[in-house]
Design a protein around this motif. Structure first.
Motif, PDB file in Angstrom:
ATOM      1  N   VAL A 211       6.302  -5.260  -4.507  1.00 24.51           N
ATOM      2  CA  VAL A 211       6.232  -5.616  -5.919  1.00 24.51           C
ATOM      3  C   VAL A 211       5.281  -6.800  -6.032  1.00 24.51           C
ATOM      4  O   VAL A 211       5.531  -7.865  -5.469  1.00 24.51           O
ATOM      5  N   THR A 212       4.181  -6.611  -6.748  1.00 27.29           N
ATOM      6  CA  THR A 212       3.210  -7.667  -6.955  1.00 27.29           C
ATOM      7  C   THR A 212       3.753  -8.621  -8.010  1.00 27.29           C
ATOM      8  O   THR A 212       4.140  -8.199  -9.101  1.00 27.29           O
ATOM      9  N   LEU A 213       3.772  -9.905  -7.678  1.00 25.34           N
ATOM     10  CA  LEU A 213       4.299 -10.909  -8.596  1.00 25.34           C
ATOM     11  C   LEU A 213       3.158 -11.578  -9.351  1.00 25.34           C
ATOM     12  O   LEU A 213       2.032 -11.661  -8.867  1.00 25.34           O
ATOM     13  N   GLY A 214       3.471 -12.073 -10.536  1.00 31.93           N
ATOM     14  CA  GLY A 214       2.503 -12.840 -11.303  1.00 31.93           C
ATOM     15  C   GLY A 214       1.431 -11.992 -11.959  1.00 31.93           C
ATOM     16  O   GLY A 214       0.432 -12.501 -12.428  1.00 31.93           O
ATOM     17  N   SER A 215       1.613 -10.701 -11.997  1.00 34.45           N
ATOM     18  CA  SER A 215       0.644  -9.818 -12.637  1.00 34.45           C
ATOM     19  C   SER A 215       1.196  -9.344 -13.970  1.00 34.45           C
ATOM     20  O   SER A 215       2.379  -9.483 -14.253  1.00 34.45           O
ATOM     21  N   ASP A 216       0.327  -8.782 -14.749  1.00 34.02           N
ATOM     22  CA  ASP A 216       0.770  -8.177 -16.001  1.00 34.02           C
ATOM     23  C   ASP A 216       1.313  -6.790 -15.687  1.00 34.02           C
ATOM     24  O   ASP A 216       0.560  -5.818 -15.618  1.00 34.02           O
ATOM     25  N   CYS A 217       2.618  -6.709 -15.479  1.00 35.71           N
ATOM     26  CA  CYS A 217       3.254  -5.450 -15.119  1.00 35.71           C
ATOM     27  C   CYS A 217       3.667  -4.709 -16.384  1.00 35.71           C
ATOM     28  O   CYS A 217       4.193  -5.302 -17.307  1.00 35.71           O
ATOM     29  N   GLU A 218       3.450  -3.419 -16.358  1.00 35.62           N
ATOM     30  CA  GLU A 218       3.896  -2.583 -17.464  1.00 35.62           C
ATOM     31  C   GLU A 218       5.103  -1.774 -16.999  1.00 35.62           C
ATOM     32  O   GLU A 218       5.101  -1.213 -15.914  1.00 35.62           O
ATOM     33  N   THR A 219       6.140  -1.720 -17.833  1.00 37.00           N
ATOM     34  CA  THR A 219       7.311  -0.907 -17.534  1.00 37.00           C
ATOM     35  C   THR A 219       6.934   0.561 -17.648  1.00 37.00           C
ATOM     36  O   THR A 219       6.244   0.962 -18.584  1.00 37.00           O
ATOM     37  N   LEU A 220       7.387   1.342 -16.688  1.00 38.22           N
ATOM     38  CA  LEU A 220       7.111   2.774 -16.670  1.00 38.22           C
ATOM     39  C   LEU A 220       8.386   3.530 -17.009  1.00 38.22           C
ATOM     40  O   LEU A 220       9.455   3.214 -16.504  1.00 38.22           O
ATOM     41  N   GLU A 221       8.265   4.522 -17.865  1.00 36.39           N
ATOM     42  CA  GLU A 221       9.439   5.285 -18.298  1.00 36.39           C
ATOM     43  C   GLU A 221       9.793   6.416 -17.338  1.00 36.39           C
ATOM     44  O   GLU A 221      10.914   6.519 -16.879  1.00 36.39           O
ATOM     45  N   ASP A 222       8.855   7.275 -17.051  1.00 34.75           N
ATOM     46  CA  ASP A 222       9.139   8.471 -16.253  1.00 34.75           C
ATOM     47  C   ASP A 222       8.111   8.667 -15.152  1.00 34.75           C
ATOM     48  O   ASP A 222       7.555   9.752 -14.986  1.00 34.75           O
ATOM     49  N   ASP A 223       7.865   7.636 -14.368  1.00 32.68           N
ATOM     50  CA  ASP A 223       6.902   7.731 -13.281  1.00 32.68           C
ATOM     51  C   ASP A 223       7.653   7.998 -11.982  1.00 32.68           C
ATOM     52  O   ASP A 223       8.039   7.076 -11.269  1.00 32.68           O
ATOM     53  N   PHE A 224       7.882   9.283 -11.710  1.00 27.64           N
ATOM     54  CA  PHE A 224       8.605   9.669 -10.507  1.00 27.64           C
ATOM     55  C   PHE A 224       7.621   9.870  -9.369  1.00 27.64           C
ATOM     56  O   PHE A 224       6.596  10.525  -9.520  1.00 27.64           O
ATOM     57  N   GLN A 225       7.947   9.284  -8.217  1.00 32.00           N
ATOM     58  CA  GLN A 225       7.108   9.363  -7.028  1.00 32.00           C
ATOM     59  C   GLN A 225       7.881  10.111  -5.944  1.00 32.00           C
ATOM     60  O   GLN A 225       9.078   9.902  -5.785  1.00 32.00           O
ATOM     61  N   SER A 226       7.197  10.952  -5.204  1.00 23.53           N
ATOM     62  CA  SER A 226       7.807  11.664  -4.083  1.00 23.53           C
ATOM     63  C   SER A 226       7.129  11.234  -2.790  1.00 23.53           C
ATOM     64  O   SER A 226       5.900  11.165  -2.733  1.00 23.53           O
ATOM     65  N   LYS A 227       7.933  10.961  -1.786  1.00 23.12           N
ATOM     66  CA  LYS A 227       7.439  10.579  -0.458  1.00 23.12           C
ATOM     67  C   LYS A 227       8.233  11.353   0.582  1.00 23.12           C
ATOM     68  O   LYS A 227       9.424  11.627   0.395  1.00 23.12           O
ATOM     69  N   SER A 228       7.580  11.651   1.693  1.00 26.27           N
ATOM     70  CA  SER A 228       8.210  12.458   2.738  1.00 26.27           C
ATOM     71  C   SER A 228       8.184  11.733   4.075  1.00 26.27           C
ATOM     72  O   SER A 228       7.361  10.852   4.302  1.00 26.27           O
ATOM     73  N   PHE A 229       9.112  12.144   4.937  1.00 29.16           N
ATOM     74  CA  PHE A 229       9.094  11.679   6.318  1.00 29.16           C
ATOM     75  C   PHE A 229       9.499  12.843   7.217  1.00 29.16           C
ATOM     76  O   PHE A 229      10.131  13.808   6.769  1.00 29.16           O
ATOM     77  N   SER A 230       9.108  12.750   8.460  1.00 23.55           N
ATOM     78  CA  SER A 230       9.430  13.784   9.445  1.00 23.55           C
ATOM     79  C   SER A 230      10.696  13.389  10.190  1.00 23.55           C
ATOM     80  O   SER A 230      10.886  12.223  10.532  1.00 23.55           O
TER      81      SER A 230
END
Length: 139
Positions: free
Chosen positions: A86-105
């Protein structure tokens, strides 16, 4: 010889001064993000590697995927959590439905079933909540 020692000393002093550590320079932190859904096989094949995919909701534009926390326990229990930078001190915008998928073996090295506990955050009492999957192993 004295000139070489002086030059090496000057370079070392310059390098150490230019790389000083300033506590106020820390401009990010890590944060565990609750897992929303999991794609996991209904059974594992012994000796094979399987892909497990998790989906989480990215809260702000300042969040970015870092890694998985993967903690094996006794009796083939595995705890899994998503870690974001999480980047601090930046102009962060709240995201409503930003779903991310990540995989592992995951490599199956035991013939006993595996239990996966995917971290979903904390409840109102501060207790960890998990999506739990028990996956049998076939030969």
């Amino acid at each position: 010889m004295k000139k070489i020692v002086f030059l090496v000393s000057l370079v070392c002093v310059t390098l150490f001064n230019s790389c000083s550590v300033d506590d106020s320079a820390a401009d990010f932190q890590i944060e565990f993000i609750p897992i929303e859904t999991v794609e996991i096989p209904t059974e594992f094949n012994f000796g094979e590697t399987h892909i497990i995919t998790v989906t989480y909701k990215r809260p702000t534009t300042c969040h970015s995927f870092s890694s998985f926390q993967y903690v094996p326990e006794d009796n083939n229990v595995r705890n899994v959590a998503v870690i974001n930078f999480v980047t601090l001190g930046s102009d962060c915008e709240t995201l409503e439905d930003d779903f991310q998928s990540k995989s592992f073996s995951f490599s199956v090295l035991d013939t006993n079933s595996y239990t996966f506990k995917f971290w979903q955050g904390k409840d109102d009492n501060g207790q960890d909540m998990y999506l739990i999957y028990e996956v049998p192993v076939t030969n």
